[in-house]
Design a protein around this motif. Structure first.
Motif, short mmCIF file in Angstrom:
data_model
loop_
_atom_site.label_atom_id
_atom_site.label_comp_id
_atom_site.label_asym_id
_atom_site.label_seq_id
_atom_site.Cartn_x
_atom_site.Cartn_y
_atom_site.Cartn_z
N GLY A 231 0.82 -1.21 0.00
CA GLY A 231 0.00 0.00 0.00
C GLY A 231 0.85 1.25 0.00
N ASP A 232 0.34 2.29 0.66
CA ASP A 232 0.95 3.62 0.62
C ASP A 232 2.08 3.71 1.65
OD1 ASP A 232 1.62 6.27 0.50
OD2 ASP A 232 -0.43 7.03 0.74
N ALA A 233 3.32 3.53 1.19
CA ALA A 233 4.46 3.54 2.10
C ALA A 233 4.65 4.90 2.76
CB ALA A 233 5.73 3.16 1.34
N GLU A 234 4.10 5.97 2.18
CA GLU A 234 4.24 7.28 2.79
C GLU A 234 3.51 7.36 4.13
OE1 GLU A 234 3.17 10.38 0.11
OE2 GLU A 234 4.85 10.00 -1.26
N VAL A 235 2.43 6.59 4.28
CA VAL A 235 1.72 6.57 5.57
C VAL A 235 2.62 5.93 6.64
CG1 VAL A 235 -0.30 5.68 6.79
CG2 VAL A 235 -0.53 6.52 4.45
#
Length: 245
Positions: A231-235
């Motif tokens: 998923g969104d690694a930035e989270v």
């Protein structure tokens, strides 16, 4: 889980590892510290908690005011000082009972709160020592998973590492953990919270419980710990940037 036994065991393991180490070895996961400073921090920390309990404190204690807060120069005596500090904390909790509350990082709690906190403080600093010395670190899956839970308790109570509307899922791949091996953190209109739950989130991080613990406490990167990020690694990055050391 018997946190009293775990505290004594983790303290002994830490002491025996330090006994054979060069005290001047730098501890890169605690920038600016040496193995000797790490040892003093852990040993004084148990006595700090003990004094909070025995003095029935309702506010923080300055670490410089900890009684017997410095180890002896002799290494064997210093290891005894370390182990005696863990025993003293357990004795203080037993003598205080569960009918009083004392200061903690997250508000007043019964004295026994401090034993679990110190167990997981100790395991992470044991990891620091192993990383500094280039030796292998591991923990029983159940203890490591509880360390993740305890860290989430602190992080969600003290900080808001992810913005409203975002969510994070952690999944331990160890056998036998059952529902205590999955955690979902959400930040919604009611605030930041976590539960033992499986569900779709903005990002999921998967791996052994001990590796999740090392990553969430920023002792290893997800890549170095062999974790899988979906998923969104930035989270995940935002969580690490905004959560306490």
């Amino acid at each position: 889980m018997d946190f009293r036994a775990a505290l004594l065991e983790q303290t002994r393991d830490f002491g025996e590892l330090i006994r054979a180490a060069d005290p001047a070895t730098p501890v890169d996961s605690c920038p600016g510290w040496t193995v000797n400073q790490l040892f003093r921090h852990v040993g004084r920390g148990n006595r700090w908690c003990t004094q909070i309990i025995t003095d029935r404190r309702t506010e923080p204690l300055n670490p410089r005011e900890v009684r017997d807060g410095k180890p002896p120069e002799d290494m064997d005596a210093a290891i005894d000082w370390l182990n005696e500090g863990a025993v003293a904390l357990i004795d203080a909790v037993e003598q205080a009972g569960a009918n009083i509350k004392v200061w903690t990082f997250v508000g007043p709690h019964i004295p026994g709160w401090w034993i679990r906190r110190r167990v997981h403080e100790q395991t992470v600093h044991l990891a620091d020592a192993h990383l500094a010395l280039g030796t292998e670190f591991d923990l029983p899956a159940g203890l490591a998973a509880d360390g993740v839970s305890e860290w989430l308790d602190l992080a969600t109570a003290l900080h808001k590492p992810i913005p409203r509307g975002q969510s994070l899922h952690l999944h331990a791949t160890d056998d036998g953990l059952g529902p205590t091996g999955e955690w979902t953190v959400v930040h919604d209109e009611e605030g930041l919270s976590w539960t033992y739950a499986h569900g779709k989130s903005d990002v999921a991080v998967r791996g052994r419980a001990v590796d999740l613990l090392l990553a969430i406490t920023r002792r290893r990167t997800a890549a170095d710990a062999g974790l899988e990020i979906l998923g969104d690694a930035e989270v995940w990055d935002a969580w690490l940037a905004g959560s306490p050391l």
